[in-house]
Design a protein around this motif. Sequence first.
Motif, mmCIF file in Angstrom:
data_model
loop_
_atom_site.group_PDB
_atom_site.id
_atom_site.type_symbol
_atom_site.label_atom_id
_atom_site.label_comp_id
_atom_site.label_asym_id
_atom_site.label_seq_id
_atom_site.Cartn_x
_atom_site.Cartn_y
_atom_site.Cartn_z
ATOM 1 N N LYS A 292 5.385 13.427 4.840
ATOM 2 C CA LYS A 292 6.790 13.201 5.195
ATOM 3 C C LYS A 292 6.912 12.507 6.545
ATOM 4 O O LYS A 292 7.804 11.661 6.742
ATOM 5 N N SER A 293 6.006 12.816 7.480
ATOM 6 C CA SER A 293 6.071 12.213 8.812
ATOM 7 C C SER A 293 5.825 10.710 8.785
ATOM 8 O O SER A 293 6.166 10.001 9.737
ATOM 9 N N LEU A 294 5.268 10.207 7.702
ATOM 10 C CA LEU A 294 5.022 8.766 7.581
ATOM 11 C C LEU A 294 6.300 7.997 7.260
ATOM 12 O O LEU A 294 6.325 6.774 7.366
ATOM 13 N N GLY A 295 7.348 8.726 6.843
ATOM 14 C CA GLY A 295 8.599 8.062 6.462
ATOM 15 C C GLY A 295 8.478 7.241 5.194
ATOM 16 O O GLY A 295 8.967 6.101 5.140
ATOM 17 N N PRO A 296 7.839 7.765 4.129
ATOM 18 C CA PRO A 296 7.648 6.966 2.912
ATOM 19 C C PRO A 296 8.924 6.815 2.106
ATOM 20 O O PRO A 296 9.807 7.679 2.147
ATOM 21 N N LYS A 297 9.001 5.734 1.367
ATOM 22 C CA LYS A 297 10.106 5.568 0.423
ATOM 23 C C LYS A 297 9.825 6.315 -0.877
ATOM 24 O O LYS A 297 10.750 6.685 -1.596
#
Length: 442
Positions: A292-297
């Motif tokens: 989640k911390s990666l900011g994935p779509k």
Amino acid sequence: MDISPYTPKKLSSSHLSVHSNNNHHQHHHNTNNITDEASSAKAIDMHRSSNQSHTSTSRSSDSSEPSEDGKWAPKLLRECAKAISERDSTKTHHLLWMLNELASPYGDCDQKLASYFLQALFCRATESGERCYKTLSSVAEKNHSFDSARKLILRFQEVSPWTTFGHVASNGAILEALEGEPKLHIIDISNTLCTQWPTLLEALATRNDETPHLKLTVVALAGSVMKEVGQRMEKFARLMGVPFEFNVISGLSQISREGLGVQEDEAIAVNCVGALRRVEVEERENLIRAFKSLGPKVVTVVEEEADLCSSREDFVKCFEECLRFYTLYFEMLEESFPATSNERLMLERECSRSIVRVLACCGDDEFDCCETRERGTQWCERLRNAFSPVGFSDDVLDDVKALLKRYQPGWSLLASQGDDHLSGIYLTWKEEPVVWASAWKP
């Protein structure tokens, strides 16, 4: 995919001694053993009778729906697992001996199951699982090569949708989530040597808008071959006319925007195929938060459908689930490959290490959580703490259905039901769910 060339050998009588912490089972001629002898004779008679109508390496053509009564291996294996759990050394010794007489890695499905599960049960009974697993892994590493592993994976994908099911579903979800983005970054955590990505590159090359730039970062589970994988991927991307960058990182500890080299203008997708089960159970929530911390779509998750997590503390229940899962897998291999197929034998041998890992290494911290599969519903509970499920579109489902039509009858697609209708889809083999695929968004 690691391929082990190990073949279980027949155990000598001296090898079949087992550990026991009690003395009250030491008499060999009690009532239980009389029953066991009758069971033994019946099993051996069934086996011999079967061999009159079957060769040692095949089943008859009408055996696509074998009756449970005709199977001797599951019954004996369950009895042996129970005896080990109860520390009944006399009964354990007797059943190990009987399985040793009947098992063969070159026989029919019952004989193969008996052979590989016998190895794990023997390791469990003699507390030698760690040593056995290390030996199997060492032999596999010495005989491992990129070409052999890649050819085996591709051949498996030709005859079975076991892995391609998840590839097609995940690729569809990723393409839809990243549609229109000029710079794509896919974080790939999988075990199929990037065989998932050529079809995605083809799809990107034929997009109506400008062809995007794709960065593929692979979290290496087999680092020694990733250089060759990267070279092949770069060559194919040039052929497709897709701007492409290939990176490799070692281990899940680098799952962060900095560790992965994530740029602000990149649209992120995280792809996990058959990888999360290798993460320690206690660390799975942390890994999901790292995603989640990666900011994935989009995050795509594909896992085999088995619960080896909730029963970890109960050996018999864990054994039952392990036996159920691998029985399905072995029967699928039997019907997908010719009887004398080397590829089938290699895939079965690969299972030997996994079975030992699950059933005989559970007391060691280094091995305790390896291969701990969970069902789709269990993964959903974990993933919902950080993400929301994304239902697969009709176009993606149509692609998956079209894929399954390429294979022999028996495969089908099953969608999640009720309130969980968005929480993934299942690949089923003869109506039994075997693989779960899902897509998630923050």
